[in-house]
Design a protein around this motif. Structure first.
Motif, PDB file in Angstrom:
ATOM      1  N   TRP A  83       0.841  -1.190   0.000  1.00  0.00           N
ATOM      2  CA  TRP A  83       0.000   0.000   0.000  1.00  0.00           C
ATOM      3  C   TRP A  83       0.877   1.240   0.000  1.00  0.00           C
ATOM      4  CZ3 TRP A  83      -1.286  -4.554   2.069  1.00  0.00           C
ATOM      5  CH2 TRP A  83      -2.571  -5.062   1.796  1.00  0.00           C
ATOM      6  N   ASP A  84       0.512   2.194  -0.825  1.00  0.00           N
ATOM      7  CA  ASP A  84       1.273   3.436  -0.902  1.00  0.00           C
ATOM      8  C   ASP A  84       0.704   4.427   0.114  1.00  0.00           C
ATOM      9  OD1 ASP A  84       3.129   5.301  -2.490  1.00  0.00           O
ATOM     10  OD2 ASP A  84       1.241   6.402  -2.400  1.00  0.00           O
ATOM     11  N   GLU A  85       1.587   5.048   0.898  1.00  0.00           N
ATOM     12  CA  GLU A  85       1.156   6.015   1.906  1.00  0.00           C
ATOM     13  C   GLU A  85       1.814   7.365   1.702  1.00  0.00           C
ATOM     14  OE1 GLU A  85       0.787   4.504   5.992  1.00  0.00           O
ATOM     15  OE2 GLU A  85       1.595   2.623   5.242  1.00  0.00           O
ATOM     16  N   ASN A  86       2.511   7.554   0.599  1.00  0.00           N
ATOM     17  CA  ASN A  86       3.250   8.793   0.386  1.00  0.00           C
ATOM     18  C   ASN A  86       2.464   9.783  -0.463  1.00  0.00           C
ATOM     19  OD1 ASN A  86       5.524   7.836   1.800  1.00  0.00           O
ATOM     20  ND2 ASN A  86       6.101   6.624   0.011  1.00  0.00           N
ATOM     21  N   GLN A  87       1.178   9.894  -0.192  1.00  0.00           N
ATOM     22  CA  GLN A  87       0.340  10.827  -0.931  1.00  0.00           C
ATOM     23  C   GLN A  87      -0.080  11.959  -0.016  1.00  0.00           C
ATOM     24  OE1 GLN A  87      -2.904   8.691  -2.948  1.00  0.00           O
ATOM     25  NE2 GLN A  87      -1.906   6.869  -2.185  1.00  0.00           N
ATOM     26  N   ASP A  88      -0.192  13.140  -0.573  1.00  0.00           N
ATOM     27  CA  ASP A  88      -0.643  14.286   0.205  1.00  0.00           C
ATOM     28  C   ASP A  88      -2.162  14.393   0.151  1.00  0.00           C
ATOM     29  OD1 ASP A  88       1.862  14.969   0.980  1.00  0.00           O
ATOM     30  OD2 ASP A  88       2.162  16.437  -0.608  1.00  0.00           O
ATOM     31  N   TRP A  89      -2.811  13.377   0.649  1.00  0.00           N
ATOM     32  CA  TRP A  89      -4.264  13.445   0.776  1.00  0.00           C
ATOM     33  C   TRP A  89      -4.707  12.523   1.892  1.00  0.00           C
ATOM     34  CZ3 TRP A  89      -7.866   9.499  -0.842  1.00  0.00           C
ATOM     35  CH2 TRP A  89      -7.259   8.371  -1.401  1.00  0.00           C
ATOM     36  N   ASN A  90      -5.854  12.840   2.447  1.00  0.00           N
ATOM     37  CA  ASN A  90      -6.400  12.059   3.549  1.00  0.00           C
ATOM     38  C   ASN A  90      -7.751  11.497   3.160  1.00  0.00           C
ATOM     39  OD1 ASN A  90      -4.275  12.643   5.283  1.00  0.00           O
ATOM     40  ND2 ASN A  90      -5.233  14.542   5.958  1.00  0.00           N
ATOM     41  N   LYS A  91      -8.136  10.442   3.836  1.00  0.00           N
ATOM     42  CA  LYS A  91      -9.484   9.928   3.696  1.00  0.00           C
ATOM     43  C   LYS A  91     -10.105   9.962   5.087  1.00  0.00           C
ATOM     44  CE  LYS A  91      -8.701   5.963   1.466  1.00  0.00           C
ATOM     45  NZ  LYS A  91      -8.975   4.801   0.591  1.00  0.00           N
ATOM     46  N   GLY A 122       0.941   0.702 -11.413  1.00  0.00           N
ATOM     47  CA  GLY A 122       0.672   1.996 -10.811  1.00  0.00           C
ATOM     48  C   GLY A 122      -0.151   1.814  -9.551  1.00  0.00           C
ATOM     49  N   LEU A 123      -0.884   2.825  -9.175  1.00  0.00           N
ATOM     50  CA  LEU A 123      -1.715   2.784  -7.974  1.00  0.00           C
ATOM     51  C   LEU A 123      -3.184   2.703  -8.363  1.00  0.00           C
ATOM     52  CD1 LEU A 123       0.035   5.666  -5.985  1.00  0.00           C
ATOM     53  CD2 LEU A 123       0.660   3.247  -6.056  1.00  0.00           C
ATOM     54  N   MET A 124      -3.987   2.240  -7.410  1.00  0.00           N
ATOM     55  CA  MET A 124      -5.424   2.178  -7.620  1.00  0.00           C
ATOM     56  C   MET A 124      -6.113   2.342  -6.269  1.00  0.00           C
ATOM     57  SD  MET A 124      -7.632  -0.717  -9.754  1.00  0.00           S
ATOM     58  CE  MET A 124      -6.299  -0.949 -10.938  1.00  0.00           C
ATOM     59  N   ASP A 125      -7.300   2.946  -6.302  1.00  0.00           N
ATOM     60  CA  ASP A 125      -8.015   3.194  -5.058  1.00  0.00           C
ATOM     61  C   ASP A 125      -9.515   3.267  -5.311  1.00  0.00           C
ATOM     62  OD1 ASP A 125      -8.274   3.565  -2.372  1.00  0.00           O
ATOM     63  OD2 ASP A 125      -7.303   5.505  -2.291  1.00  0.00           O
ATOM     64  N   GLU A 126     -10.279   3.062  -4.223  1.00  0.00           N
ATOM     65  CA  GLU A 126     -11.738   3.202  -4.229  1.00  0.00           C
ATOM     66  C   GLU A 126     -12.367   2.539  -5.458  1.00  0.00           C
ATOM     67  OE1 GLU A 126     -13.741   4.580  -1.663  1.00  0.00           O
ATOM     68  OE2 GLU A 126     -11.812   4.330  -0.653  1.00  0.00           O
ATOM     69  N   VAL A 127     -12.212   1.236  -5.540  1.00  0.00           N
ATOM     70  CA  VAL A 127     -12.783   0.458  -6.642  1.00  0.00           C
ATOM     71  C   VAL A 127     -14.206   0.068  -6.274  1.00  0.00           C
ATOM     72  CG1 VAL A 127     -12.580  -1.639  -8.006  1.00  0.00           C
ATOM     73  CG2 VAL A 127     -10.521  -0.393  -7.324  1.00  0.00           C
ATOM     74  N   ARG A 128     -15.147   0.359  -7.154  1.00  0.00           N
ATOM     75  CA  ARG A 128     -16.555   0.072  -6.857  1.00  0.00           C
ATOM     76  C   ARG A 128     -17.254  -0.517  -8.078  1.00  0.00           C
ATOM     77  NH1 ARG A 128     -20.790   4.695  -4.819  1.00  0.00           N
ATOM     78  NH2 ARG A 128     -20.152   5.654  -6.803  1.00  0.00           N
ATOM     79  N   ILE A 129     -18.087  -1.537  -7.850  1.00  0.00           N
ATOM     80  CA  ILE A 129     -18.951  -2.104  -8.877  1.00  0.00           C
ATOM     81  C   ILE A 129     -20.383  -2.059  -8.367  1.00  0.00           C
ATOM     82  CG2 ILE A 129     -18.414  -4.438  -8.051  1.00  0.00           C
ATOM     83  CD1 ILE A 129     -19.008  -5.447 -10.918  1.00  0.00           C
ATOM     84  N   SER A 130     -21.303  -1.658  -9.248  1.00  0.00           N
ATOM     85  CA  SER A 130     -22.701  -1.462  -8.866  1.00  0.00           C
ATOM     86  C   SER A 130     -23.619  -2.125  -9.882  1.00  0.00           C
ATOM     87  CB  SER A 130     -23.029   0.032  -8.791  1.00  0.00           C
ATOM     88  OG  SER A 130     -22.095   0.729  -7.992  1.00  0.00           O
ATOM     89  N   ASP A 131     -24.846  -2.424  -9.450  1.00  0.00           N
ATOM     90  CA  ASP A 131     -25.803  -3.073 -10.349  1.00  0.00           C
ATOM     91  C   ASP A 131     -26.771  -2.086 -10.975  1.00  0.00           C
ATOM     92  OD1 ASP A 131     -27.488  -2.469  -8.254  1.00  0.00           O
ATOM     93  OD2 ASP A 131     -28.026  -4.547  -7.800  1.00  0.00           O
ATOM     94  N   ILE A 132     -26.358  -0.814 -11.051  1.00  0.00           N
ATOM     95  CA  ILE A 132     -27.097   0.209 -11.783  1.00  0.00           C
ATOM     96  C   ILE A 132     -26.103   0.973 -12.656  1.00  0.00           C
ATOM     97  CG2 ILE A 132     -28.922   0.507 -10.073  1.00  0.00           C
ATOM     98  CD1 ILE A 132     -27.408   3.041  -9.136  1.00  0.00           C
TER      99      ILE A 132
END
Length: 259
Positions: free
Chosen positions: A66-74, A216-226
């Motif tokens: 996991w990459d933690e060297n980003q200037d952003w928060n969740k 590369g990096l990836m985040d917040e992956v979501r699949i929906s049925d609509i």
């Protein structure tokens, strides 16, 4: 023309920063699962079980990092994202709940480090078609759908940017396939029919044959049925920011003004 109220609010933000010494990384986000969420992976480290009611667990093949060297928060905690080193993939198994019949949305925040050839984001695909295939070919994002009427896809006209966070989303409503980059529709094609199941694994960062792995990096992956509308896709929340983020970045300040 800027209203007096907006100017006053903007001044208040800067005044707050100056008197408190408050310093923040970019405002982050986490999706919240809803009744249409089939799978949602935050990639915050450790367990890869999705946060929807389906609780689909991902299994890492290769190195988990996991990459933690980003200037952003969740939500006021250090932001993390999964590191795809070109070998690692995340298998969700042959999970039928992740293959809806009628409508679908697949979306992810991506930070590509190599866009040569095919680089895959989220698929149910092999050599023969499966149900869906969200990926990038020589930098051009494409979303393929396979129904009883055949295979069709929507593609972008411009390539993704290297080493920048971008939101990629593909939707299908049984009439059209649409592709969105950063919340803007960049391609569409007419298509119909129900999604086809082929017995392949659902994979994040590759496909059933474990080819064309994401790098590369990836985040917040979501699949929906609509087929989600553009106004509820990721870019309308605060986005992950590049490492050279400045606290004066307009979208972040505007987010505070709106509050």
């Amino acid at each position: 023309m800027t209203s007096a109220k907006s100017v006053c609010a903007l001044f208040s933000v800067f005044f707050f920063f100056s008197i408190t010494g408050f310093s923040f990384a970019a405002g982050g986000f986490e999706y919240l699962p809803d009744e249409s969420t089939l799978g949602l992976w935050h990639f915050d480290g450790g367990d890869l079980t999705d946060t929807s009611d389906n609780a689909v667990k991902g299994e890492v093949e290769g190195k988990a990092a996991w990459d933690e060297n980003q200037d952003w928060n969740k939500e006021n905690k250090p932001g993390k994202s999964f590191v795809f080193d070109g070998n690692a993939v995340i298998s969700l198994g042959e999970t039928k709940v992740l293959i809806p019949k009628v409508e679908i949305t697949i979306e992810a925040w991506v930070y590509p480090e190599d866009l040569s050839g095919w680089r895959l984001i989220f698929t149910n695909w092999d050599g023969p078609p499966g149900a869906y295939h969200l990926g990038v070919q020589n930098g051009i994002a494409k979303f393929h759908i396979n129904t009883e009427k055949g295979v069709a896809f929507a593609g972008a006209s411009k390539p993704l940017e290297l080493e920048e966070w971008q939101h990629v989303a593909g939707t299908y409503d049984s009439n059209q396939i649409k592709l969105y980059i950063d919340g803007k529709e960049v391609g569409s094609t007419n298509h119909g029919g129900k999604l086809q199941r082929a017995g392949f694994d659902v994979i994040i960062g590759s496909k059933n044959t474990r080819q064309f792995n994401w790098k590369g990096l990836m985040d917040e992956v979501r699949i929906s049925d609509i087929a989600r509308a553009a106004d509820v896709l990721g870019p309308n929340l605060d986005a992950p920011q590049a490492v050279d983020f400045s606290e004066l970045t307009l979208p972040i300040l505007w987010g505070y003004l709106k509050r």
